[in-house]
Design an enzyme around this catalytic site. Structure first.
Site, short mmCIF file in Angstrom:
data_model
loop_
_atom_site.label_atom_id
_atom_site.label_comp_id
_atom_site.label_asym_id
_atom_site.label_seq_id
_atom_site.Cartn_x
_atom_site.Cartn_y
_atom_site.Cartn_z
N LEU A 92 23.65 20.32 -37.39
CA LEU A 92 23.97 21.12 -37.97
C LEU A 92 25.20 20.67 -39.20
O LEU A 92 26.04 19.97 -39.18
CB LEU A 92 24.89 21.80 -36.49
CG LEU A 92 24.19 22.21 -35.38
CD1 LEU A 92 24.97 22.55 -34.19
CD2 LEU A 92 23.44 23.61 -35.41
N HIS A 116 25.86 12.84 -26.34
CA HIS A 116 24.93 11.43 -27.08
C HIS A 116 25.51 10.66 -26.63
O HIS A 116 25.88 10.00 -25.61
CB HIS A 116 26.08 11.19 -28.54
CG HIS A 116 25.45 10.15 -28.96
ND1 HIS A 116 24.75 10.25 -29.94
CD2 HIS A 116 25.88 8.90 -29.03
CE1 HIS A 116 23.76 9.63 -30.46
NE2 HIS A 116 24.16 8.39 -30.23
N ASN A 168 28.69 18.45 -27.20
CA ASN A 168 27.81 17.55 -27.62
C ASN A 168 27.99 16.67 -26.28
O ASN A 168 29.01 15.39 -26.04
CB ASN A 168 26.96 17.11 -28.81
CG ASN A 168 26.30 16.33 -28.98
OD1 ASN A 168 25.50 16.63 -28.67
ND2 ASN A 168 26.65 14.65 -29.68
N ARG A 204 18.92 19.34 -33.72
CA ARG A 204 18.69 19.40 -35.00
C ARG A 204 20.23 19.15 -35.22
O ARG A 204 21.49 19.37 -35.15
CB ARG A 204 18.55 21.38 -35.12
CG ARG A 204 17.31 21.60 -34.54
CD ARG A 204 16.29 20.84 -35.20
NE ARG A 204 16.21 20.91 -36.22
CZ ARG A 204 14.80 20.26 -37.22
NH1 ARG A 204 14.48 19.67 -36.72
NH2 ARG A 204 15.19 20.53 -39.01
N ARG A 233 18.23 25.17 -44.08
CA ARG A 233 19.25 25.21 -43.14
C ARG A 233 19.92 25.87 -42.92
O ARG A 233 20.10 26.78 -41.58
CB ARG A 233 19.66 23.90 -43.16
CG ARG A 233 20.07 23.12 -41.93
CD ARG A 233 20.90 21.91 -42.37
NE ARG A 233 20.23 20.82 -42.49
CZ ARG A 233 19.50 20.31 -41.84
NH1 ARG A 233 19.62 20.15 -40.15
NH2 ARG A 233 18.82 18.89 -42.02
N GLU A 284 24.69 10.04 -18.05
CA GLU A 284 24.59 11.80 -18.15
C GLU A 284 24.62 12.79 -17.27
O GLU A 284 26.04 13.84 -17.31
CB GLU A 284 23.91 12.02 -19.36
CG GLU A 284 23.53 10.98 -20.36
CD GLU A 284 22.33 11.22 -21.59
OE1 GLU A 284 22.46 12.69 -21.99
OE2 GLU A 284 21.76 10.42 -21.28
N GLY A 306 15.39 18.66 -21.42
CA GLY A 306 16.19 19.82 -21.05
C GLY A 306 17.35 19.44 -19.80
O GLY A 306 17.56 19.77 -18.85
C1 GAR Z 1 20.04 12.89 -23.53
O1 GAR Z 1 19.55 11.43 -23.76
C2 GAR Z 1 20.92 13.10 -24.51
O2 GAR Z 1 22.30 12.28 -24.39
C3 GAR Z 1 19.97 12.75 -25.75
O3 GAR Z 1 18.94 13.39 -25.81
C4 GAR Z 1 18.46 13.60 -24.10
C5 GAR Z 1 18.43 15.03 -24.45
O4 GAR Z 1 17.71 14.86 -23.17
N1 GAR Z 1 20.75 13.47 -27.20
C6 GAR Z 1 21.12 13.07 -28.54
O5 GAR Z 1 20.40 11.93 -28.44
C7 GAR Z 1 21.82 14.04 -29.20
N2 GAR Z 1 21.74 13.00 -30.62
P1 GAR Z 1 17.58 16.05 -22.06
O6 GAR Z 1 16.31 16.85 -22.59
O7 GAR Z 1 16.86 15.28 -20.60
O8 GAR Z 1 19.03 16.05 -21.59
#
Ligand code: GAR
Length: 197
Positions: free
Chosen positions: A94, A110, A108, A92, A66, A175, A13
């Site tokens: 959706l 990515h 979201n 997950r 689901r 991010e 997170g």
């Molecule tokens: C992040 O890099 C996010 O972009 C990616 O998971 C990681 C979560 O890190 N998301 C995906 O791959 C979605 N398809 P976090 O739990 O430290 O935020």
């Protein structure tokens, strides 16, 4: 009126933390819930420490169904009356049925420069392809995986000798800048994309 934000996580997170921390002062939104699909999601503890309510909807209790998972997920989220749902490392997929109920209100992050590298293992795939830059994208969620209107994008260089882990760490730092910047705009009703890097 202040917008209410639900954040969905599956893991540590770190994006959720950067979003929660950003929603102070004159920010147009506040977090009202952090929800995980597993009790093991490390971010739940961090959210509670920051004073944000937490919930778990365990997908494993709905194995092979689901629709039933998403019905419960929808019910819990709806109970918090959010204006915006942020997917922050929510792993997950959706379905259209769920997405339709929140379309225009769900975003979201990515870890790739979409439309390149939808899906998983984005950094390893970018390195294998010999990319010279990588990055991350925040987009509106639509029924198609890792698709939907782009609300922001950030780029970082790929460096000599990069491993997927090293590249992921460099992208993750971006991010943490990009997602709060996009959320602030989105919550103010402005969908003009944010470009970083
Ligand atoms: C992040 O890099 C996010 O972009 C990616 O998971 C990681 C979560 O890190 N998301 C995906 O791959 C979605 N398809 P976090 O739990 O430290 O935020």
């Amino acid at each position: 009126m202040t917008k209410r934000v639900v954040i969905l996580i599956s893991g540590g997170g770190s994006n959720m933390i950067s979003l929660v921390r950003s929603m102070t002062g004159d920010h147009p939104a506040r977090p009202c819930l952090v929800l995980a699909n597993s009790t093991g999601a490390g971010g739940l503890v961090r959210a509670a420490e920051m004073g944000v309510p937490t919930e778990v909807v365990d997908h494993r209790l709905h194995k092979g169904d689901r629709g039933s998972f998403e019905d419960v997920l929808h019910g819990v989220i709806a109970g918090y009356k959010p204006d915006i749902i942020c997917l922050a490392g929510f792993m997950r997929v959706l379905t259209e049925g769920f997405v339709d109920r929140w379309q225009g209100r769900m975003i979201n992050i990515h870890p790739s420069i979409l439309p390149r590298y939808r899906g998983l293992n984005t950094h390893a795939r970018a390195l294998e392809a010999g990319e010279t830059e990588a990055g991350c994208t925040v987009h509106e969620v639509t029924a198609a995986l890792d698709d939907g209107p782009i609300l922001g994008q950030a780029r970082v260089p790929v460096l000599d000798g990069d491993t997927p882990e090293a590249l992921a760490a460099r992208v993750l730092e971006m991010e943490h800048r990009l997602y709060p910047a996009v959320l602030r705009r989105f919550a103010a009703g402005d969908r003009t994309p944010v470009w970083l890097g």
